[in-house]
Write an enzyme that holds these catalytic residues in place. Structure first.
Site, PDB file in Angstrom:
ATOM      1  N   ASN A   3     -30.688 -72.284 -52.388  1.00 52.60           N
ATOM      2  CA  ASN A   3     -30.805 -71.301 -51.302  1.00 52.60           C
ATOM      3  C   ASN A   3     -31.921 -71.782 -50.362  1.00 52.60           C
ATOM      4  OD1 ASN A   3     -31.001 -69.080 -49.671  1.00 52.60           O
ATOM      5  ND2 ASN A   3     -31.848 -67.708 -51.244  1.00 52.60           N
ATOM      6  N   LYS A  62     -32.750 -70.663 -47.535  1.00 54.56           N
ATOM      7  CA  LYS A  62     -33.371 -69.542 -46.795  1.00 54.56           C
ATOM      8  C   LYS A  62     -33.535 -69.882 -45.320  1.00 54.56           C
ATOM      9  CE  LYS A  62     -35.403 -67.985 -51.098  1.00 54.56           C
ATOM     10  NZ  LYS A  62     -36.446 -67.277 -51.811  1.00 54.56           N
ATOM     11  N   HIS A 121     -29.505 -60.462 -51.652  1.00 56.43           N
ATOM     12  CA  HIS A 121     -30.784 -61.064 -52.052  1.00 56.43           C
ATOM     13  C   HIS A 121     -31.905 -60.056 -51.789  1.00 56.43           C
ATOM     14  CE1 HIS A 121     -34.201 -63.696 -52.292  1.00 56.43           C
ATOM     15  NE2 HIS A 121     -33.430 -64.601 -52.851  1.00 56.43           N
ATOM     16  N   GLU A 124     -34.763 -60.339 -50.715  1.00 53.02           N
ATOM     17  CA  GLU A 124     -35.456 -60.503 -49.428  1.00 53.02           C
ATOM     18  C   GLU A 124     -34.694 -59.798 -48.311  1.00 53.02           C
ATOM     19  OE1 GLU A 124     -35.733 -64.772 -49.458  1.00 53.02           O
ATOM     20  OE2 GLU A 124     -37.298 -64.715 -50.985  1.00 53.02           O
ATOM     21  N   GLU A 133     -32.110 -62.083 -60.663  1.00 57.03           N
ATOM     22  CA  GLU A 133     -33.325 -62.504 -59.966  1.00 57.03           C
ATOM     23  C   GLU A 133     -34.360 -61.384 -60.010  1.00 57.03           C
ATOM     24  OE1 GLU A 133     -32.322 -65.915 -57.205  1.00 57.03           O
ATOM     25  OE2 GLU A 133     -32.497 -64.113 -56.017  1.00 57.03           O
ATOM     26  N   GLY A 151     -40.423 -66.699 -55.800  1.00 57.20           N
ATOM     27  CA  GLY A 151     -41.489 -67.323 -55.013  1.00 57.20           C
ATOM     28  C   GLY A 151     -42.892 -67.077 -55.536  1.00 57.20           C
ATOM     29  N   SER A 166     -38.463 -68.781 -59.100  1.00 55.40           N
ATOM     30  CA  SER A 166     -39.490 -69.771 -59.462  1.00 55.40           C
ATOM     31  C   SER A 166     -38.996 -70.865 -60.420  1.00 55.40           C
ATOM     32  CB  SER A 166     -40.726 -69.076 -60.045  1.00 55.40           C
ATOM     33  OG  SER A 166     -41.323 -68.259 -59.069  1.00 55.40           O
ATOM     34  N   GLY A 191     -34.666 -71.498 -54.952  1.00 55.95           N
ATOM     35  CA  GLY A 191     -35.136 -71.318 -53.575  1.00 55.95           C
ATOM     36  C   GLY A 191     -36.080 -72.438 -53.183  1.00 55.95           C
ATOM     37  N   GLY A 192     -37.373 -72.146 -53.214  1.00 59.44           N
ATOM     38  CA  GLY A 192     -38.406 -73.075 -52.758  1.00 59.44           C
ATOM     39  C   GLY A 192     -38.247 -74.512 -53.253  1.00 59.44           C
TER      40      GLY A 192
HETATM   41  P1  PGA Z   1     -37.624 -69.216 -55.524  1.00 58.95           P
HETATM   42  O1  PGA Z   1     -36.483 -68.332 -54.857  1.00 58.95           O
HETATM   43  O2  PGA Z   1     -36.900 -70.266 -56.331  1.00 58.95           O
HETATM   44  O3  PGA Z   1     -38.372 -69.785 -54.370  1.00 58.95           O
HETATM   45  O4  PGA Z   1     -38.411 -68.327 -56.373  1.00 58.95           O
HETATM   46  C1  PGA Z   1     -35.379 -67.934 -55.598  1.00 58.95           C
HETATM   47  C2  PGA Z   1     -34.557 -67.036 -54.776  1.00 58.95           C
HETATM   48  O5  PGA Z   1     -35.023 -66.445 -53.812  1.00 58.95           O
HETATM   49  O6  PGA Z   1     -33.382 -66.859 -55.050  1.00 58.95           O
END
Ligand code: PGA
Length: 234
Positions: free
Chosen positions: A8, A10, A87, A89, A159, A165, A197, A218-219
């Protein structure tokens, strides 16, 4: 079991940065994994290789006067096969609730794409032993009136909001408990991912979790070296 990995991306990368990322990504091989990359809408047409393409959201209607929105049929028409829905966010910054998510999930399925539905609890809910209750409500409301046969076509990403994050992850047994529970209340064939994470340091430990079909990253997916190490170790 098939190993699904969702990257992802983002709201990251300018066009030049995206081209650099893409040229590295397109050199990678994904023989061992079912790899799905989810860039920002505007970059979707650039992606076309030996992996699958996903969007980070969509509207629940196929067309109409909805300025700034992107429809499921538009996504389908450019080769998108997956859509991330709900998600945390997005839930935080828009008025998306489980009812809207239910409409979106149905629209994605009608357009012959696969929804990647995000569910997860807050830290407060986990501390109060409300995790499974929270997951149950989300899953039931989002999948309401969706044909049982379609449950095999759905991906649910567990999640925990507090793990996204933050560099903090639940223990393997906490993740396994939720993954098993999601399959119990949907179908044994529903694919369940963990997200929050995931990185090159913890993947070796996280991959030991039973009942898990993969990871949503994500990151750590923004850096090709990091992403490669994760895939190499999974
Ligand atoms: P992250 O994000 O791996 O940066 O924690 C995961 C996500 O938002 O699905």
């Amino acid at each position: 079991m098939e190993k699904i990995v969702v990257a992802n991306l983002k709201m990251n990368f300018t066009i030049d940065e995206m081209k650099d990322y893409l040229s590295e990504l397109n050199k990678m091989s994904f023989n061992k994994h079912h790899f799905i990359v989810c860039p920002t809408f505007i970059y979707l047409p650039l992606f076309n290789n030996n992996y699958f393409i996903g969007a980070q959201n969509c509207h629940y209607l196929d067309k109409g006067s909805f300025t700034g929105e992107v429809s499921p049929s538009q996504l389908k028409s450019i080769g998108v096969s997956y859509v991330i829905l709900g998600h945390s966010e997005r839930r935080k910054t828009s008025d998306e609730d489980n009812n809207i998510m239910n409409n979106k999930a149905k629209a994605v399925l009608t357009n012959k794409m696969i929804p990647i539905i995000c569910v997860g609890e807050t830290m407060k809910e986990r501390k109060n032993n409300k995790t499974l209750e929270r997951i149950k409500t989300q899953v039931y409301e989002i999948l309401k009136d969706i044909d049982k046969n379609n449950l095999e076509n759905i991906i649910i990403a567990y999640e925990p909001i507090w793990a996204i994050g933050t560099n903090i992850t639940p223990t393997n047994s906490e993740i396994e408990e939720v993954a098993t529970y999601i399959k119990q209340i949907t179908s044994i064939n529903t694919k369940v991912l963990y997200g929050g994470s995931v990185n090159s340091n913890n993947i070796k430990e996280l991959k030991l979790i039973k009942d898990l079909n993969g990871f949503l990253i994500g990151g750590s997916s923004l850096n090709i070296k990091e992403l490669t190490t994760i895939l190499d170790n999974y």
